[in-house]
Design a protein around this motif. Structure first.
Motif, PDB file in Angstrom:
ATOM      1  N   LEU A 155       0.832  -1.211   0.000  1.00 42.60           N
ATOM      2  CA  LEU A 155       0.000   0.000   0.000  1.00 42.60           C
ATOM      3  C   LEU A 155       0.860   1.252   0.000  1.00 42.60           C
ATOM      4  CD1 LEU A 155      -2.737  -0.977   2.608  1.00 42.60           C
ATOM      5  CD2 LEU A 155      -2.945  -0.954   0.113  1.00 42.60           C
ATOM      6  N   SER A 156       0.279   2.329  -0.459  1.00 39.78           N
ATOM      7  CA  SER A 156       0.986   3.613  -0.452  1.00 39.78           C
ATOM      8  C   SER A 156       1.067   4.151   0.975  1.00 39.78           C
ATOM      9  CB  SER A 156       0.253   4.619  -1.340  1.00 39.78           C
ATOM     10  OG  SER A 156      -0.935   5.066  -0.706  1.00 39.78           O
ATOM     11  N   SER A 157       1.858   5.203   1.136  1.00 43.40           N
ATOM     12  CA  SER A 157       2.024   5.801   2.469  1.00 43.40           C
ATOM     13  C   SER A 157       0.724   6.444   2.961  1.00 43.40           C
ATOM     14  CB  SER A 157       3.152   6.833   2.457  1.00 43.40           C
ATOM     15  OG  SER A 157       2.867   7.855   1.514  1.00 43.40           O
ATOM     16  N   GLY A 158      -0.197   6.775   2.074  1.00 39.19           N
ATOM     17  CA  GLY A 158      -1.499   7.297   2.493  1.00 39.19           C
ATOM     18  C   GLY A 158      -2.498   6.194   2.769  1.00 39.19           C
ATOM     19  N   GLU A 159      -2.392   5.087   2.027  1.00 39.61           N
ATOM     20  CA  GLU A 159      -3.341   3.987   2.194  1.00 39.61           C
ATOM     21  C   GLU A 159      -3.083   3.191   3.468  1.00 39.61           C
ATOM     22  OE1 GLU A 159      -4.220   2.793  -2.440  1.00 39.61           O
ATOM     23  OE2 GLU A 159      -2.354   2.122  -1.514  1.00 39.61           O
ATOM     24  N   ARG A 160      -1.842   3.038   3.840  1.00 41.15           N
ATOM     25  CA  ARG A 160      -1.508   2.223   5.015  1.00 41.15           C
ATOM     26  C   ARG A 160      -2.193   2.714   6.285  1.00 41.15           C
ATOM     27  NH1 ARG A 160       4.456   1.166   5.672  1.00 41.15           N
ATOM     28  NH2 ARG A 160       3.749  -0.771   6.582  1.00 41.15           N
ATOM     29  N   PRO A 161      -2.139   4.004   6.604  1.00 42.26           N
ATOM     30  CA  PRO A 161      -2.824   4.468   7.814  1.00 42.26           C
ATOM     31  C   PRO A 161      -4.334   4.232   7.770  1.00 42.26           C
ATOM     32  CG  PRO A 161      -1.262   6.121   7.083  1.00 42.26           C
ATOM     33  CD  PRO A 161      -1.344   5.082   6.007  1.00 42.26           C
ATOM     34  N   VAL A 162      -4.928   4.293   6.575  1.00 52.71           N
ATOM     35  CA  VAL A 162      -6.366   4.028   6.455  1.00 52.71           C
ATOM     36  C   VAL A 162      -6.635   2.577   6.812  1.00 52.71           C
ATOM     37  CG1 VAL A 162      -8.347   3.973   4.885  1.00 52.71           C
ATOM     38  CG2 VAL A 162      -6.689   5.849   4.728  1.00 52.71           C
ATOM     39  N   LEU A 163      -5.819   1.671   6.298  1.00 50.41           N
ATOM     40  CA  LEU A 163      -5.970   0.253   6.638  1.00 50.41           C
ATOM     41  C   LEU A 163      -5.791   0.038   8.135  1.00 50.41           C
ATOM     42  CD1 LEU A 163      -6.288  -2.753   5.822  1.00 50.41           C
ATOM     43  CD2 LEU A 163      -3.790  -2.803   5.566  1.00 50.41           C
ATOM     44  N   HIS A 164      -4.774   0.644   8.717  1.00 51.36           N
ATOM     45  CA  HIS A 164      -4.509   0.480  10.156  1.00 51.36           C
ATOM     46  C   HIS A 164      -5.663   1.025  10.996  1.00 51.36           C
ATOM     47  CE1 HIS A 164       0.036   0.772   8.981  1.00 51.36           C
ATOM     48  NE2 HIS A 164      -0.553  -0.319   8.502  1.00 51.36           N
ATOM     49  N   ALA A 165      -6.187   2.180  10.612  1.00 52.69           N
ATOM     50  CA  ALA A 165      -7.314   2.769  11.347  1.00 52.69           C
ATOM     51  C   ALA A 165      -8.558   1.897  11.202  1.00 52.69           C
ATOM     52  CB  ALA A 165      -7.577   4.187  10.848  1.00 52.69           C
ATOM     53  N   ALA A 166      -8.768   1.338  10.007  1.00 53.73           N
ATOM     54  CA  ALA A 166      -9.917   0.446   9.797  1.00 53.73           C
ATOM     55  C   ALA A 166      -9.789  -0.807  10.653  1.00 53.73           C
ATOM     56  CB  ALA A 166     -10.028   0.073   8.318  1.00 53.73           C
ATOM     57  N   TRP A 217       1.867  -0.674  12.492  1.00 55.28           N
ATOM     58  CA  TRP A 217       1.937   0.779  12.620  1.00 55.28           C
ATOM     59  C   TRP A 217       3.338   1.322  12.354  1.00 55.28           C
ATOM     60  CZ3 TRP A 217      -2.657   2.880  14.562  1.00 55.28           C
ATOM     61  CH2 TRP A 217      -2.647   4.259  14.792  1.00 55.28           C
ATOM     62  N   HIS A 218       3.469   2.130  11.353  1.00 60.08           N
ATOM     63  CA  HIS A 218       4.663   2.948  11.141  1.00 60.08           C
ATOM     64  C   HIS A 218       4.298   4.067  10.174  1.00 60.08           C
ATOM     65  CE1 HIS A 218       5.158  -0.079   7.920  1.00 60.08           C
ATOM     66  NE2 HIS A 218       5.163  -0.953   8.877  1.00 60.08           N
ATOM     67  N   TRP A 219       3.493   4.956  10.694  1.00 55.32           N
ATOM     68  CA  TRP A 219       3.009   6.068   9.888  1.00 55.32           C
ATOM     69  C   TRP A 219       4.069   7.135   9.770  1.00 55.32           C
ATOM     70  CZ3 TRP A 219      -2.476   7.698  11.859  1.00 55.32           C
ATOM     71  CH2 TRP A 219      -3.332   6.597  11.846  1.00 55.32           C
ATOM     72  N   GLY A 220       3.955   7.863   8.695  1.00 55.88           N
ATOM     73  CA  GLY A 220       4.708   9.091   8.567  1.00 55.88           C
ATOM     74  C   GLY A 220       3.847  10.224   9.083  1.00 55.88           C
ATOM     75  N   PRO A 221       4.277  11.430   8.862  1.00 55.89           N
ATOM     76  CA  PRO A 221       3.474  12.574   9.297  1.00 55.89           C
ATOM     77  C   PRO A 221       2.101  12.579   8.622  1.00 55.89           C
ATOM     78  CG  PRO A 221       5.703  13.254   8.730  1.00 55.89           C
ATOM     79  CD  PRO A 221       5.559  11.830   8.289  1.00 55.89           C
ATOM     80  N   VAL A 222       1.059  12.675   9.412  1.00 57.35           N
ATOM     81  CA  VAL A 222      -0.308  12.659   8.897  1.00 57.35           C
ATOM     82  C   VAL A 222      -0.534  13.852   7.968  1.00 57.35           C
ATOM     83  CG1 VAL A 222      -2.751  12.775   9.558  1.00 57.35           C
ATOM     84  CG2 VAL A 222      -1.164  11.379  10.873  1.00 57.35           C
ATOM     85  N   GLY A 223       0.113  14.946   8.226  1.00 57.34           N
ATOM     86  CA  GLY A 223      -0.045  16.129   7.389  1.00 57.34           C
ATOM     87  C   GLY A 223       0.409  15.933   5.958  1.00 57.34           C
ATOM     88  N   LEU A 224       1.208  14.915   5.698  1.00 57.70           N
ATOM     89  CA  LEU A 224       1.680  14.644   4.341  1.00 57.70           C
ATOM     90  C   LEU A 224       0.715  13.754   3.559  1.00 57.70           C
ATOM     91  CD1 LEU A 224       5.497  14.085   4.991  1.00 57.70           C
ATOM     92  CD2 LEU A 224       4.336  16.157   4.205  1.00 57.70           C
ATOM     93  N   MET A 225      -0.275  13.197   4.240  1.00 58.15           N
ATOM     94  CA  MET A 225      -1.266  12.356   3.575  1.00 58.15           C
ATOM     95  C   MET A 225      -2.243  13.237   2.817  1.00 58.15           C
ATOM     96  SD  MET A 225      -1.968   9.708   6.761  1.00 58.15           S
ATOM     97  CE  MET A 225      -3.662   9.539   6.328  1.00 58.15           C
TER      98      MET A 225
END
Length: 114
Positions: free
Chosen positions: A63-74, A88-96
């Motif tokens: 998954l892309s760096s934006g898609e991964r946090p969505v999957l983790h949150a889901a 879990w290994h998100w980058g800065p949320v502001g970059l999504m």
């Protein structure tokens, strides 16, 4: 306000579709959580190596760096926070992108209606 509809109609639909979960019949967070758990259980009962949770782990790496946090949150919203924490290994949320940020926020807040 970010609600279940924000989550359902955003990138989560496509991301969860990749692991075999269809959000289209879900109308609320409980409509999401219970079917997710039941489908995972039914899949695991048929084949312990193939369930929504194992598919999420498998797809996480592509998954892309934006898609991964969505999957983790889901996953966390579906009561699979232990798996989300392992991945879990998100980058800065502001970059999504905006849609990804809103989907993550909706899953964290878990509001059904505005």
């Amino acid at each position: 306000m970010t609600t279940f509809a924000t989550f359902k109609n955003g990138p989560a639909r496509e991301i969860l579709g990749r692991i075999g979960f269809d959000l289209s019949s879900c109308r609320s967070w409980s409509d999401f959580r219970s079917p997710f758990i039941e489908q995972n259980r039914a899949m695991r009962d048929k084949n312990p190596d193939d369930c929504l949770a194992s598919r999420a782990v498998d797809v996480d790496g592509i998954l892309s760096s934006g898609e991964r946090p969505v999957l983790h949150a889901a996953l966390a919203a579906a009561d699979f926070a232990h798996i989300a924490n392992d991945l879990w290994h998100w980058g800065p949320v502001g970059l999504m992108g905006k849609a990804h940020r809103e989907a993550v926020a909706a899953a964290i807040l878990r509001e059904d209606k505005a």
